[in-house]
Scaffold this motif. Structure first.
Motif, mmCIF file in Angstrom:
data_model
loop_
_atom_site.group_PDB
_atom_site.id
_atom_site.type_symbol
_atom_site.label_atom_id
_atom_site.label_comp_id
_atom_site.label_asym_id
_atom_site.label_seq_id
_atom_site.Cartn_x
_atom_site.Cartn_y
_atom_site.Cartn_z
ATOM 1 N N ASP A 37 -5.049 7.632 -3.080
ATOM 2 C CA ASP A 37 -4.002 6.865 -3.727
ATOM 3 C C ASP A 37 -3.172 7.847 -4.542
ATOM 4 O O ASP A 37 -3.713 8.795 -5.131
ATOM 5 C CB ASP A 37 -4.576 5.777 -4.641
ATOM 6 C CG ASP A 37 -5.164 4.621 -3.843
ATOM 7 O OD1 ASP A 37 -4.622 4.334 -2.758
ATOM 8 O OD2 ASP A 37 -6.158 4.037 -4.296
ATOM 9 N N HIS A 69 -0.566 4.566 -1.225
ATOM 10 C CA HIS A 69 -1.764 5.018 -0.525
ATOM 11 C C HIS A 69 -1.350 5.952 0.609
ATOM 12 O O HIS A 69 -0.413 5.681 1.347
ATOM 13 C CB HIS A 69 -2.515 3.806 0.045
ATOM 14 C CG HIS A 69 -3.814 4.166 0.668
ATOM 15 N ND1 HIS A 69 -4.941 4.442 -0.075
ATOM 16 C CD2 HIS A 69 -4.172 4.311 1.970
ATOM 17 C CE1 HIS A 69 -5.940 4.736 0.745
ATOM 18 N NE2 HIS A 69 -5.494 4.659 1.984
ATOM 19 N N HIS A 103 -2.988 8.538 3.852
ATOM 20 C CA HIS A 103 -4.188 8.887 4.611
ATOM 21 C C HIS A 103 -3.809 9.898 5.696
ATOM 22 O O HIS A 103 -2.666 9.972 6.140
ATOM 23 C CB HIS A 103 -4.855 7.645 5.220
ATOM 24 C CG HIS A 103 -4.061 7.018 6.312
ATOM 25 N ND1 HIS A 103 -3.009 6.170 6.075
ATOM 26 C CD2 HIS A 103 -4.176 7.126 7.663
ATOM 27 C CE1 HIS A 103 -2.490 5.772 7.230
ATOM 28 N NE2 HIS A 103 -3.190 6.343 8.212
ATOM 29 N N ASP A 125 -4.328 9.910 -7.786
ATOM 30 C CA ASP A 125 -5.748 10.251 -7.834
ATOM 31 C C ASP A 125 -5.918 11.738 -8.127
ATOM 32 O O ASP A 125 -5.094 12.569 -7.751
ATOM 33 C CB ASP A 125 -6.431 9.948 -6.495
ATOM 34 C CG ASP A 125 -6.689 8.466 -6.289
ATOM 35 O OD1 ASP A 125 -6.531 7.709 -7.251
ATOM 36 O OD2 ASP A 125 -7.045 8.093 -5.154
ATOM 37 N N GLU A 185 -8.397 9.771 2.668
ATOM 38 C CA GLU A 185 -7.515 8.776 2.068
ATOM 39 C C GLU A 185 -7.418 9.017 0.569
ATOM 40 O O GLU A 185 -8.413 9.345 -0.075
ATOM 41 C CB GLU A 185 -8.045 7.360 2.333
ATOM 42 C CG GLU A 185 -8.026 6.967 3.786
ATOM 43 C CD GLU A 185 -8.411 5.510 3.994
ATOM 44 O OE1 GLU A 185 -8.602 4.789 2.989
ATOM 45 O OE2 GLU A 185 -8.527 5.105 5.149
ATOM 46 N N THR A 238 0.835 -1.220 0.000
ATOM 47 C CA THR A 238 0.000 0.000 0.000
ATOM 48 C C THR A 238 0.862 1.260 0.000
ATOM 49 O O THR A 238 0.442 2.304 0.502
ATOM 50 C CB THR A 238 -0.919 0.013 1.239
ATOM 51 O OG1 THR A 238 -0.106 0.007 2.403
ATOM 52 C CG2 THR A 238 -1.869 -1.154 1.219
#
Length: 127
Positions: free
Chosen positions: A109, A98, A100, A112, A107, A95
């Motif tokens: 990625d 990712h 957060h 994004d 959160e 992860t």
């Protein structure tokens, strides 16, 4: 040897006198236009108007500098009511792409699309 004709000396003297008179008339007309045309007065008024604008600009600049010096940026940043604070943590292992926020739970990625709203001020920290 050739003999020169001495009959033309009077014409040269007359043309010199006429040239001097014409130059005096032109000089008088130029001085008259400069004085009566208010050229000097217009130049003086322009000087004073420019000086006034410089003074106004300097006073506005001084006011802005005083306002800027009066800001206490450290207190504004420490005031959490003005800013939305985030503490971003990046994932590990599978992860790793990712992230957060430990404070608000957002959160994302990596990669994004993030919609930005400039209505709130935010501060962020990543670890």
């Amino acid at each position: 040897m050739k003999k020169f004709n001495n009959n033309c000396s009077g014409i040269t003297l007359i043309s010199l006198i006429i040239t001097v008179i014409i130059l005096m008339i032109l000089a008088a007309a130029t001085i008259n236009v400069a004085i009566d045309g208010n050229s000097f007065r217009k130049a003086e008024n322009s000087f004073y108007k420019t000086d006034d604008k410089i003074s106004q600009t300097q006073s506005k600049t001084n006011e802005l500098i005083e306002d800027f010096d009066g800001l206490n940026i450290d207190n504004n940043i420490a005031d959490n009511s003005m800013y939305e604070t985030h503490a971003w943590v990046r994932g590990t292992g599978a992860t790793i792409d990712h992230i957060h926020c430990t404070l608000c739970g957002l959160e994302f990625d990596i990669g994004d699309e993030v919609l930005y709203s400039p209505t709130t001020k935010t501060t962020s920290e990543t670890s």
